[in-house]
Design an enzyme around this catalytic site. Structure first.
Site, PDB file in Angstrom:
ATOM      1  N   ASP A 129      15.396 -22.119 -18.202  1.00 24.98           N
ATOM      2  CA  ASP A 129      14.579 -21.402 -17.212  1.00 24.98           C
ATOM      3  C   ASP A 129      14.558 -22.181 -15.890  1.00 24.98           C
ATOM      4  OD1 ASP A 129      12.633 -19.789 -16.034  1.00 24.98           O
ATOM      5  OD2 ASP A 129      10.974 -20.686 -17.161  1.00 24.98           O
ATOM      6  N   ARG A 163       1.832 -22.861 -25.411  1.00 24.82           N
ATOM      7  CA  ARG A 163       0.742 -23.639 -26.001  1.00 24.82           C
ATOM      8  C   ARG A 163       0.112 -23.037 -27.246  1.00 24.82           C
ATOM      9  NH1 ARG A 163      -1.737 -24.144 -20.155  1.00 24.82           N
ATOM     10  NH2 ARG A 163      -0.607 -22.163 -20.128  1.00 24.82           N
ATOM     11  N   PRO A 195      25.047 -16.692  -2.602  1.00 23.78           N
ATOM     12  CA  PRO A 195      25.824 -16.254  -3.769  1.00 23.78           C
ATOM     13  C   PRO A 195      26.847 -17.287  -4.259  1.00 23.78           C
ATOM     14  CG  PRO A 195      25.573 -14.434  -2.224  1.00 23.78           C
ATOM     15  CD  PRO A 195      24.983 -15.646  -1.550  1.00 23.78           C
ATOM     16  N   ASN A 196      27.575 -17.921  -3.332  1.00 20.83           N
ATOM     17  CA  ASN A 196      28.600 -18.873  -3.750  1.00 20.83           C
ATOM     18  C   ASN A 196      27.999 -20.042  -4.527  1.00 20.83           C
ATOM     19  OD1 ASN A 196      31.379 -19.920  -3.658  1.00 20.83           O
ATOM     20  ND2 ASN A 196      30.446 -21.532  -2.399  1.00 20.83           N
ATOM     21  N   THR A 197      26.891 -20.563  -4.026  1.00 17.20           N
ATOM     22  CA  THR A 197      26.260 -21.720  -4.667  1.00 17.20           C
ATOM     23  C   THR A 197      25.729 -21.356  -6.050  1.00 17.20           C
ATOM     24  OG1 THR A 197      25.686 -22.597  -2.515  1.00 17.20           O
ATOM     25  CG2 THR A 197      24.424 -23.436  -4.378  1.00 17.20           C
ATOM     26  N   ARG A 257      -0.876 -14.808 -26.122  1.00 13.97           N
ATOM     27  CA  ARG A 257      -1.881 -15.564 -26.886  1.00 13.97           C
ATOM     28  C   ARG A 257      -2.184 -14.832 -28.182  1.00 13.97           C
ATOM     29  NH1 ARG A 257      -0.362 -18.468 -23.871  1.00 13.97           N
ATOM     30  NH2 ARG A 257      -1.360 -19.923 -22.438  1.00 13.97           N
ATOM     31  N   LYS A 305      15.504 -20.578 -12.810  1.00 15.87           N
ATOM     32  CA  LYS A 305      15.197 -19.605 -11.740  1.00 15.87           C
ATOM     33  C   LYS A 305      15.968 -19.897 -10.450  1.00 15.87           C
ATOM     34  CE  LYS A 305      10.397 -18.815 -13.303  1.00 15.87           C
ATOM     35  NZ  LYS A 305      10.167 -19.893 -14.282  1.00 15.87           N
ATOM     36  N   LEU A 306      17.295 -19.807 -10.528  1.00 11.65           N
ATOM     37  CA  LEU A 306      18.111 -20.138  -9.347  1.00 11.65           C
ATOM     38  C   LEU A 306      17.951 -19.083  -8.245  1.00 11.65           C
ATOM     39  CD1 LEU A 306      21.467 -21.483 -10.840  1.00 11.65           C
ATOM     40  CD2 LEU A 306      19.278 -22.626 -10.564  1.00 11.65           C
ATOM     41  N   HIS A 307      17.994 -19.551  -7.004  1.00 14.48           N
ATOM     42  CA  HIS A 307      17.853 -18.672  -5.829  1.00 14.48           C
ATOM     43  C   HIS A 307      18.497 -19.394  -4.652  1.00 14.48           C
ATOM     44  CE1 HIS A 307      14.873 -16.137  -3.157  1.00 14.48           C
ATOM     45  NE2 HIS A 307      16.147 -15.969  -2.839  1.00 14.48           N
ATOM     46  N   ASP A 308      19.713 -18.989  -4.292  1.00 13.79           N
ATOM     47  CA  ASP A 308      20.436 -19.652  -3.196  1.00 13.79           C
ATOM     48  C   ASP A 308      21.516 -18.676  -2.735  1.00 13.79           C
ATOM     49  OD1 ASP A 308      21.639 -21.619  -1.482  1.00 13.79           O
ATOM     50  OD2 ASP A 308      20.926 -23.200  -2.829  1.00 13.79           O
ATOM     51  N   LYS A 323      12.613 -22.352 -24.910  1.00 10.85           N
ATOM     52  CA  LYS A 323      12.786 -22.294 -23.452  1.00 10.85           C
ATOM     53  C   LYS A 323      12.673 -23.714 -22.908  1.00 10.85           C
ATOM     54  CE  LYS A 323       9.529 -20.756 -20.414  1.00 10.85           C
ATOM     55  NZ  LYS A 323       9.466 -21.686 -19.287  1.00 10.85           N
ATOM     56  N   THR A 333       4.446 -14.023 -11.674  1.00 11.90           N
ATOM     57  CA  THR A 333       3.101 -13.521 -12.007  1.00 11.90           C
ATOM     58  C   THR A 333       2.027 -14.318 -11.278  1.00 11.90           C
ATOM     59  OG1 THR A 333       3.229 -14.796 -14.025  1.00 11.90           O
ATOM     60  CG2 THR A 333       3.610 -12.445 -14.226  1.00 11.90           C
ATOM     61  N   GLN A 337      -3.790 -19.177 -18.217  1.00 16.58           N
ATOM     62  CA  GLN A 337      -3.210 -17.852 -17.976  1.00 16.58           C
ATOM     63  C   GLN A 337      -4.342 -16.867 -17.685  1.00 16.58           C
ATOM     64  OE1 GLN A 337      -0.082 -17.237 -17.672  1.00 16.58           O
ATOM     65  NE2 GLN A 337       1.176 -18.336 -19.151  1.00 16.58           N
TER      66      GLN A 337
HETATM   67  O1  C5P Z   1       1.792 -22.171 -22.753  1.00 16.88           O
HETATM   68  P1  C5P Z   1       2.129 -20.779 -22.276  1.00 16.88           P
HETATM   69  O2  C5P Z   1       2.352 -19.803 -23.438  1.00 16.88           O
HETATM   70  O3  C5P Z   1       1.160 -20.278 -21.241  1.00 16.88           O
HETATM   71  O4  C5P Z   1       3.540 -20.968 -21.578  1.00 16.88           O
HETATM   72  C1  C5P Z   1       4.208 -19.904 -20.971  1.00 16.88           C
HETATM   73  C2  C5P Z   1       5.525 -20.352 -20.454  1.00 16.88           C
HETATM   74  O5  C5P Z   1       6.091 -19.274 -19.722  1.00 16.88           O
HETATM   75  C3  C5P Z   1       5.455 -21.539 -19.492  1.00 16.88           C
HETATM   76  O6  C5P Z   1       6.680 -22.275 -19.645  1.00 16.88           O
HETATM   77  C4  C5P Z   1       5.376 -20.892 -18.145  1.00 16.88           C
HETATM   78  O7  C5P Z   1       5.905 -21.687 -17.123  1.00 16.88           O
HETATM   79  C5  C5P Z   1       6.255 -19.661 -18.360  1.00 16.88           C
HETATM   80  N1  C5P Z   1       6.001 -18.546 -17.472  1.00 16.88           N
HETATM   81  C6  C5P Z   1       4.760 -17.935 -17.331  1.00 16.88           C
HETATM   82  N2  C5P Z   1       4.600 -16.896 -16.472  1.00 16.88           N
HETATM   83  C7  C5P Z   1       5.646 -16.467 -15.759  1.00 16.88           C
HETATM   84  C8  C5P Z   1       6.894 -17.057 -15.884  1.00 16.88           C
HETATM   85  C9  C5P Z   1       7.036 -18.114 -16.761  1.00 16.88           C
HETATM   86  O8  C5P Z   1       3.809 -18.330 -18.002  1.00 16.88           O
HETATM   87  N3  C5P Z   1       5.495 -15.436 -14.970  1.00 16.88           N
END
Ligand code: C5P
Length: 235
Positions: free
Chosen positions: A58, A213, A65-67, A183, A60-63, A31, A121, A192
């Site tokens: 990743d 991570r 529709p045309n753009t 994790r 996350k576009l939000h604008d 990603k 989230t 997280q």
């Molecule tokens: O290091 P870690 O496993 O926490 O990374 C999770 C990845 O997923 C990061 O790139 C984070 O920005 C992304 N992400 C997230 N929660 C979301 C959407 C994306 O942790 N709701």
């Protein structure tokens, strides 16, 4: 259906990102987020793909529709394999995003998968009620946005493990549920709050997990990746 785990390539520079990839096998799903992409431009996608990896871009576009449609046409040419938009942009925007991807996909290649962010989230229920003015529970909003994405022809959504089974019930097994916040059972939580293991995600119906991570900062990233893959497969 469980797919290859996606490694979040969250590094401050391309040198760090490629230094990490040099230690890993080819054929990964990674990603690439805003940080690497906005500072280094579209070439970063081609450079990752030249090493034999698939790219979830990743942004996350939000604008309007045309753009978004025009931007997606460009992202399909850049070579991303999966891209995303915010479902809050609405069904017109999502449909135009799909059309843009189809128009921009080079002949002989598959259209990139298109998924939607429902509620981030990081958004709490109270914040959603008060700031976005959406009444009800966060779960209802997430499921409603997932249905909207499905009805607009999208391939799936980004969601937490906690939401995956409700989305499976609403949108089916094949609708993609791409879940971060993963994790290993005895691993560090980092920042997280709600985490799940690869096996939890598999049981909840996630089709993809995004792991950053727990792999990228492990003493042995390769071994951590193998452990994640094994637990995901066995879950
Ligand atoms: O290091 P870690 O496993 O926490 O990374 C999770 C990845 O997923 C990061 O790139 C984070 O920005 C992304 N992400 C997230 N929660 C979301 C959407 C994306 O942790 N709701």
């Amino acid at each position: 259906m469980k797919r290859t785990p996606i490694i979040a390539l969250d590094f401050p520079s391309p040198d760090d990102a490629f230094g990490f990839l040099d230690r890993m096998p080819s054929g990964l799903w990674v990603k690439v987020g805003m940080e690497l992409y906005l500072q280094n431009g579209p070439d970063i996608v081609g450079r990752v793909k030249d090493r034999g990896h698939e790219v979830f871009l990743d942004l996350k576009l939000h604008d309007i529709p045309n753009t978004v449609g025009r931007a997606m046409e460009g992202l399909a040419r850049v070579g991303a394999d999966m891209v995303n938009v915010h479902a809050a942009g609405g069904s017109d925007m999502m449909e135009r995003a799909l059309e843009g991807l189809e128009a921009g996909t080079p002949a002989g290649r598959n259209r990139p998968a298109l998924i939607a962010v429902t509620q981030l989230t990081s958004t709490g229920e109270e914040q959603m009620n008060l700031e976005q003015g959406i009444p009800g529970s966060l779960m209802d909003s997430v499921v409603r946005y997932a249905r909207l994405a499905d009805d607009s022809g999208l391939d799936g959504v980004v969601c937490s493990v906690h939401e995956a089974s409700a989305i499976r019930d609403a949108c089916g097994e094949d609708f993609l549920k791409v879940t971060p916040g993963i994790r290993l059972p005895d691993g560090d939580m980092h920042d997280q709050k709600r985490i799940a293991t690869p096996a939890d995600a598999a049981r909840a119906g996630s089709t993809h997990i995004v792991v950053g991570r727990a792999i990228t900062q492990a003493a042995d990233p390769n071994a951590a990746y193998e452990t994640v893959k094994r637990q995901w497969k066995e879950g």
